[in-house]
Write a protein that holds these residues in place. Sequence first.
Motif, short mmCIF file in Angstrom:
data_model
loop_
_atom_site.label_atom_id
_atom_site.label_comp_id
_atom_site.label_asym_id
_atom_site.label_seq_id
_atom_site.Cartn_x
_atom_site.Cartn_y
_atom_site.Cartn_z
N SER A 58 51.53 53.70 11.66
CA SER A 58 52.08 54.81 10.88
C SER A 58 50.96 55.70 10.33
CB SER A 58 52.93 54.28 9.73
OG SER A 58 53.46 55.35 8.98
N THR A 118 46.80 52.83 5.37
CA THR A 118 46.37 51.47 5.05
C THR A 118 46.82 51.01 3.67
OG1 THR A 118 44.24 52.33 4.27
CG2 THR A 118 44.35 51.61 6.56
N CYS A 177 46.84 47.23 2.64
CA CYS A 177 46.83 46.26 3.73
C CYS A 177 45.50 45.51 3.73
CB CYS A 177 47.00 46.97 5.07
SG CYS A 177 48.66 47.65 5.35
N MET A 224 57.93 49.92 6.93
CA MET A 224 58.19 49.97 5.49
C MET A 224 59.62 49.55 5.21
SD MET A 224 57.63 53.08 2.73
CE MET A 224 59.03 54.08 3.22
N LEU A 263 55.47 46.96 2.48
CA LEU A 263 54.82 47.44 3.70
C LEU A 263 54.76 46.35 4.75
CD1 LEU A 263 51.76 49.40 2.25
CD2 LEU A 263 53.99 50.32 2.92
N GLN A 264 54.78 46.78 6.00
CA GLN A 264 54.43 45.90 7.11
C GLN A 264 53.04 46.32 7.57
OE1 GLN A 264 55.71 46.24 11.41
NE2 GLN A 264 57.16 44.67 10.74
N CYS A 265 52.09 45.38 7.56
CA CYS A 265 50.71 45.68 7.94
C CYS A 265 50.38 45.00 9.26
CB CYS A 265 49.75 45.22 6.86
SG CYS A 265 49.97 46.06 5.27
N TYR A 274 46.68 47.99 9.24
CA TYR A 274 47.23 49.29 8.91
C TYR A 274 48.76 49.19 8.91
CZ TYR A 274 47.34 49.04 13.96
OH TYR A 274 47.53 48.60 15.25
N VAL A 275 49.41 50.18 8.32
CA VAL A 275 50.86 50.13 8.13
C VAL A 275 51.58 50.35 9.46
CG1 VAL A 275 52.83 51.26 7.03
CG2 VAL A 275 50.72 50.87 5.73
#
Length: 384
Positions: free
Chosen positions: A154, A49, A95, A104, A123-125, A100-101
């Motif tokens: 992830s 996260t 996030c 990236m 990050l991509q959340c 949550y992730v």
Amino acid sequence: SPISMWRVLRVACCLVPVNCAWTGLLGLTFDSNSPVEAKSLACPSGFITGIRVKYGRTRQEDRDLYDFKLKCQNRWTSWSGLFFKSEVEDKTWECPSKMYVTGMEVKRGRREWGDKDTYDFKLQCSGVWQTFLGMKFGGEQEHASSECPSGEGSSGLKVFRGFVDWGDKDLYEFDLHCKSIAQNLASIRGLPDLKMLGLPRNTLLWDGEQLGSWLDALGLGQLAPFFMFHNVNGGTVFLLTEDHLRELGFSLVGDRLYFIELLTQLYDDIVQWSASLGVQLATHPVPPLRQLGLSLQPTSWTVKDVCKVLKAVGLGEYMELFVEHRVQGDVLFNLTEENLKEMGIEKVGDRLLIADIVQTLYEQVTGWQQQQVTKPQLLQLSGA
């Protein structure tokens, strides 16, 4: 040579069970004429996260050193253990709540003068790309990214560091570990089957009694009356924090942590379900302002105008409190849940509902919600 380094990294990536879904190296430039450092970080349960990155610079050796730690749910791991000294900066990105992730992105920079290698991270959340951490950076050379497959998040990160003597180059590569949301749900103790309980899959539609049925299935049925009294339902339950749970009668630490973990898993489930249907989630839509005779600029509202919105969303019982405390449009967006409690709004669910509607209104009037969604496509409390 570069070829031998790629072989080293491939071997390192394969030293995990076959069913561990590593996404593969990002594809950044990588080489080393000294032993490659490789470190792994993993969440014991749940998903990543957040990430924390520290950067160190040794002027004498011209080394650019990074180290990493992950946030897993609400707890940080230790640092990865990469060689590190001479800290220059330390950055963190987390996030938003209940996200949550899922990916990236890394960009690499190089300044030949001073042999300085810099990196920054994004990050991509839950499918939404965030902004870069803002690490010291210059001379961009390349960037690369990796995303978990749909329906996965992830739960781990591998970091590789190589060093090339000629030019004092510190080079990094990364690999994300992903696992399915369904697999994560299965690992949580006692998660009840909604279908067997006769509950709608769209948990945002649950009323107090349906939420009570779910609590009972969790073995927390004794707390259902507190949820009913505080008007907590499917639309506000995901906004609960540990402090709220104390107000709702969760006196045992283990019960609070267990419930928060289950809420996260339940939220993941509804996000995955709604995505499979191609619909967008929403909890508390703002009532049509024009139909209420209100200006589209809430900062100009009088106390009476604010009360119109309260009445429209079924919270008319609090209009007198808003009048008494002179809450008008120019202070509306500064209103906090703590303020609402001070005003005398004791019910947790009602405070959360007001705070959520104010936030939704703020996003709407400031243009943060650009996408227009038609009513049949929107999952919300007032629809099926």
